[in-house]
Design a protein around this motif. Structure first.
Motif, short mmCIF file in Angstrom:
data_model
loop_
_atom_site.label_atom_id
_atom_site.label_comp_id
_atom_site.label_asym_id
_atom_site.label_seq_id
_atom_site.Cartn_x
_atom_site.Cartn_y
_atom_site.Cartn_z
N SER A 1 0.83 -1.21 0.00
CA SER A 1 0.00 0.00 0.00
C SER A 1 0.86 1.26 0.00
CB SER A 1 -0.93 0.01 1.22
OG SER A 1 -1.93 -0.97 1.10
N SER A 2 1.93 1.26 0.80
CA SER A 2 2.79 2.44 0.86
C SER A 2 3.65 2.59 -0.38
CB SER A 2 3.68 2.38 2.11
OG SER A 2 4.53 1.25 2.07
N GLY A 3 3.96 1.46 -1.04
CA GLY A 3 4.78 1.51 -2.25
C GLY A 3 4.01 1.86 -3.50
N PHE A 4 2.68 1.63 -3.47
CA PHE A 4 1.84 1.89 -4.64
C PHE A 4 0.60 2.68 -4.22
CE2 PHE A 4 4.20 -2.04 -5.21
CZ PHE A 4 4.79 -1.86 -6.45
N PRO A 5 0.78 3.89 -3.70
CA PRO A 5 -0.35 4.64 -3.14
C PRO A 5 -1.42 5.01 -4.17
CG PRO A 5 1.60 6.03 -3.28
CD PRO A 5 2.05 4.62 -3.56
N VAL A 6 -1.02 5.35 -5.39
CA VAL A 6 -2.03 5.71 -6.40
C VAL A 6 -2.84 4.48 -6.77
CG1 VAL A 6 -2.41 6.62 -8.71
CG2 VAL A 6 -0.60 7.58 -7.29
N LEU A 7 -2.16 3.36 -7.00
CA LEU A 7 -2.88 2.14 -7.33
C LEU A 7 -3.84 1.77 -6.20
CD1 LEU A 7 -3.15 -0.20 -9.37
CD2 LEU A 7 -1.36 -1.40 -8.09
N ARG A 8 -3.39 1.86 -4.97
CA ARG A 8 -4.25 1.52 -3.83
C ARG A 8 -5.48 2.40 -3.80
NH1 ARG A 8 -7.67 0.35 -1.12
NH2 ARG A 8 -7.72 -0.27 1.10
N SER A 9 -5.34 3.68 -4.15
CA SER A 9 -6.46 4.61 -4.08
C SER A 9 -7.56 4.30 -5.08
CB SER A 9 -5.96 6.04 -4.29
OG SER A 9 -5.59 6.26 -5.65
N PHE B 1 12.00 -7.15 3.25
CA PHE B 1 10.74 -6.43 3.14
C PHE B 1 10.82 -5.28 2.15
CE2 PHE B 1 9.30 -8.28 7.30
CZ PHE B 1 8.08 -8.75 6.84
N LEU B 2 11.98 -4.60 2.07
CA LEU B 2 12.11 -3.47 1.17
C LEU B 2 11.99 -3.87 -0.30
CD1 LEU B 2 14.92 -1.31 2.82
CD2 LEU B 2 12.50 -0.75 2.62
N GLU B 3 12.13 -5.15 -0.59
CA GLU B 3 12.04 -5.61 -1.98
C GLU B 3 10.68 -6.24 -2.30
OE1 GLU B 3 15.46 -8.00 -2.82
OE2 GLU B 3 16.86 -6.43 -2.26
N ILE B 4 9.74 -6.14 -1.35
CA ILE B 4 8.39 -6.66 -1.61
C ILE B 4 7.75 -5.94 -2.80
CG2 ILE B 4 6.04 -6.73 -0.69
CD1 ILE B 4 7.20 -7.45 2.01
N SER B 5 7.98 -4.62 -2.90
CA SER B 5 7.38 -3.86 -4.01
C SER B 5 7.85 -4.40 -5.35
CB SER B 5 7.74 -2.38 -3.87
OG SER B 5 7.15 -1.82 -2.73
N GLN B 6 9.13 -4.74 -5.45
CA GLN B 6 9.65 -5.29 -6.69
C GLN B 6 9.02 -6.64 -6.99
OE1 GLN B 6 13.93 -5.34 -6.85
NE2 GLN B 6 13.99 -6.69 -8.62
N GLU B 7 8.82 -7.46 -5.96
CA GLU B 7 8.19 -8.76 -6.16
C GLU B 7 6.72 -8.59 -6.55
OE1 GLU B 7 9.39 -11.73 -6.23
OE2 GLU B 7 11.45 -11.30 -5.63
N PHE B 8 6.04 -7.61 -5.98
CA PHE B 8 4.64 -7.36 -6.34
C PHE B 8 4.54 -6.93 -7.79
CE2 PHE B 8 0.86 -4.49 -6.37
CZ PHE B 8 -0.11 -5.45 -6.09
N LEU B 9 5.46 -6.06 -8.22
CA LEU B 9 5.48 -5.65 -9.63
C LEU B 9 5.71 -6.85 -10.54
CD1 LEU B 9 5.55 -3.50 -11.86
CD2 LEU B 9 7.99 -3.22 -11.37
N GLU C 1 9.77 5.22 -8.93
CA GLU C 1 10.02 6.28 -7.95
C GLU C 1 10.67 5.72 -6.69
OE1 GLU C 1 7.66 9.82 -5.51
OE2 GLU C 1 6.56 8.52 -6.89
N LEU C 2 10.16 4.59 -6.22
CA LEU C 2 10.74 3.96 -5.03
C LEU C 2 12.16 3.47 -5.31
CD1 LEU C 2 10.48 2.81 -2.14
CD2 LEU C 2 9.49 0.75 -3.15
N ALA D 1 15.73 14.50 -4.58
CA ALA D 1 14.31 14.51 -4.87
C ALA D 1 14.07 13.75 -6.17
CB ALA D 1 13.79 15.94 -5.00
N VAL D 2 13.07 12.88 -6.18
CA VAL D 2 12.71 12.14 -7.39
C VAL D 2 11.68 12.95 -8.16
CG1 VAL D 2 11.74 10.02 -8.33
CG2 VAL D 2 13.21 9.92 -6.30
N CYS D 3 11.97 13.22 -9.43
CA CYS D 3 11.11 14.06 -10.27
C CYS D 3 10.84 13.34 -11.59
CB CYS D 3 11.77 15.40 -10.56
SG CYS D 3 12.46 16.24 -9.12
N PHE D 4 9.86 13.82 -12.31
CA PHE D 4 9.61 13.28 -13.65
C PHE D 4 9.37 14.42 -14.63
CE2 PHE D 4 5.17 13.88 -12.54
CZ PHE D 4 4.58 14.17 -13.76
N MET D 5 9.64 14.12 -15.88
CA MET D 5 9.41 15.08 -16.96
C MET D 5 8.82 14.33 -18.14
SD MET D 5 12.21 17.25 -19.20
CE MET D 5 12.81 18.15 -17.77
#
Length: 250
Positions: free
Chosen positions: A50-58, A83-91, A118-119, A184-188
């Motif tokens: 949930s914390s790694g994919f907040p937009v998806l969760r919403s 635990f920090l690599e759970i997001s990669q496994e979920f992806l 981003e993470l 800071a992580v940014c996008f363009m």
């Protein structure tokens, strides 16, 4: 208990914790204790996702979201204990093992990848090389920062949210996501030509900016001179943002 029996007992417990609805609990363990372990495992994993994919969760109602997390826990075999690599496994689960349900948006894998980037950049241990002063940008050697990723998606992932849920793919979306020197992580959002320029720079180790722009012009079938002024301005902007790092030319 011998080693074989211990291993079997551990496997029974693991199967139960993965899918308590369809697997029997290990014998001789109090139900209250089992519930503690069950909640601990699920809540930790769900919290990281949930914390790694907040937009998806919403985008999900609670029942549908928890069903998705349950599918991940039950059906995906993780290749890391961290635990920090759970997001990669979920992806990885969404991209390789997951079958869309009626409730899932068609862009789920692309949005998850965008959020994971981003993470990944935020926690990356790479460092941006020091910027060296150059007297002539065109004769310098442009190189892509290790903390800048040029990406292409079929959906406008950077705009997806409660009020933007595209159901069909459109024109390709090109983005550069980067971490700057202030961490800071940014996008363009960029276009296809700029994305190709960044790809040429990513592969570059010795060619000058002039050579890179000339190669791009040849690919596009246009005169290099018509690309130079725009190319210089783009490289200057990328240098200021630490997307591109310049090194002295030969």
């Amino acid at each position: 208990m011998d080693a074989k029996a211990l291993h079997e007992s551990q496997m029974i417990m693991a199967r139960y914790l993965r899918d308590p609805q369809n697997n029997p609990p290990p014998a001789g363990v109090e139900q209250r204790r089992l519930k503690i372990y069950e909640d601990l495992i699920y809540n930790n994993i769900e919290g990281f996702i949930s914390s790694g994919f907040p937009v998806l969760r919403s985008l999900y109602e609670d029942i549908a979201w928890h069903g998705l997390v349950r599918d991940f826990i039950e059906g995906h075999r993780c290749h890391t204990p961290y635990f920090l690599e759970i997001s990669q496994e979920f992806l990885k689960f969404l991209m390789e093992d997951f079958t869309l349900r009626a409730v899932d948006p068609p862009f789920i894998a692309e949005l998850a990848h965008y959020e994971w980037v981003e993470l990944a950049l935020d926690t990356a241990e790479d460092e941006i090389p020091d910027q060296v002063a150059v007297t002539d940008l065109l004769t310098s050697v442009p190189q892509l920062s290790p903390l800048a990723w040029s990406l292409m998606y079929r959906y406008p992932v950077q705009r997806i949210g409660a009020d933007c849920r595209p159901q069909h793919t459109g024109e390709p979306v090109y983005l550069v996501v980067y971490r700057n020197r202030e961490d800071a992580v940014c996008f363009m959002e960029i276009n296809a030509v700029t994305a190709r320029l960044l790809e040429l720079i990513r592969e570059n180790s010795a060619c000058t900016a002039s050579d890179v722009l000339e190669s791009l012009a040849q690919e596009l079938g246009i005169e290099p001179r018509s690309l130079i002024s725009h190319g210089i301005a783009q490289l200057e902007e990328f240098t200021e943002l630490s997307i591109v790092v310049l090194a002295p030319g030969p």
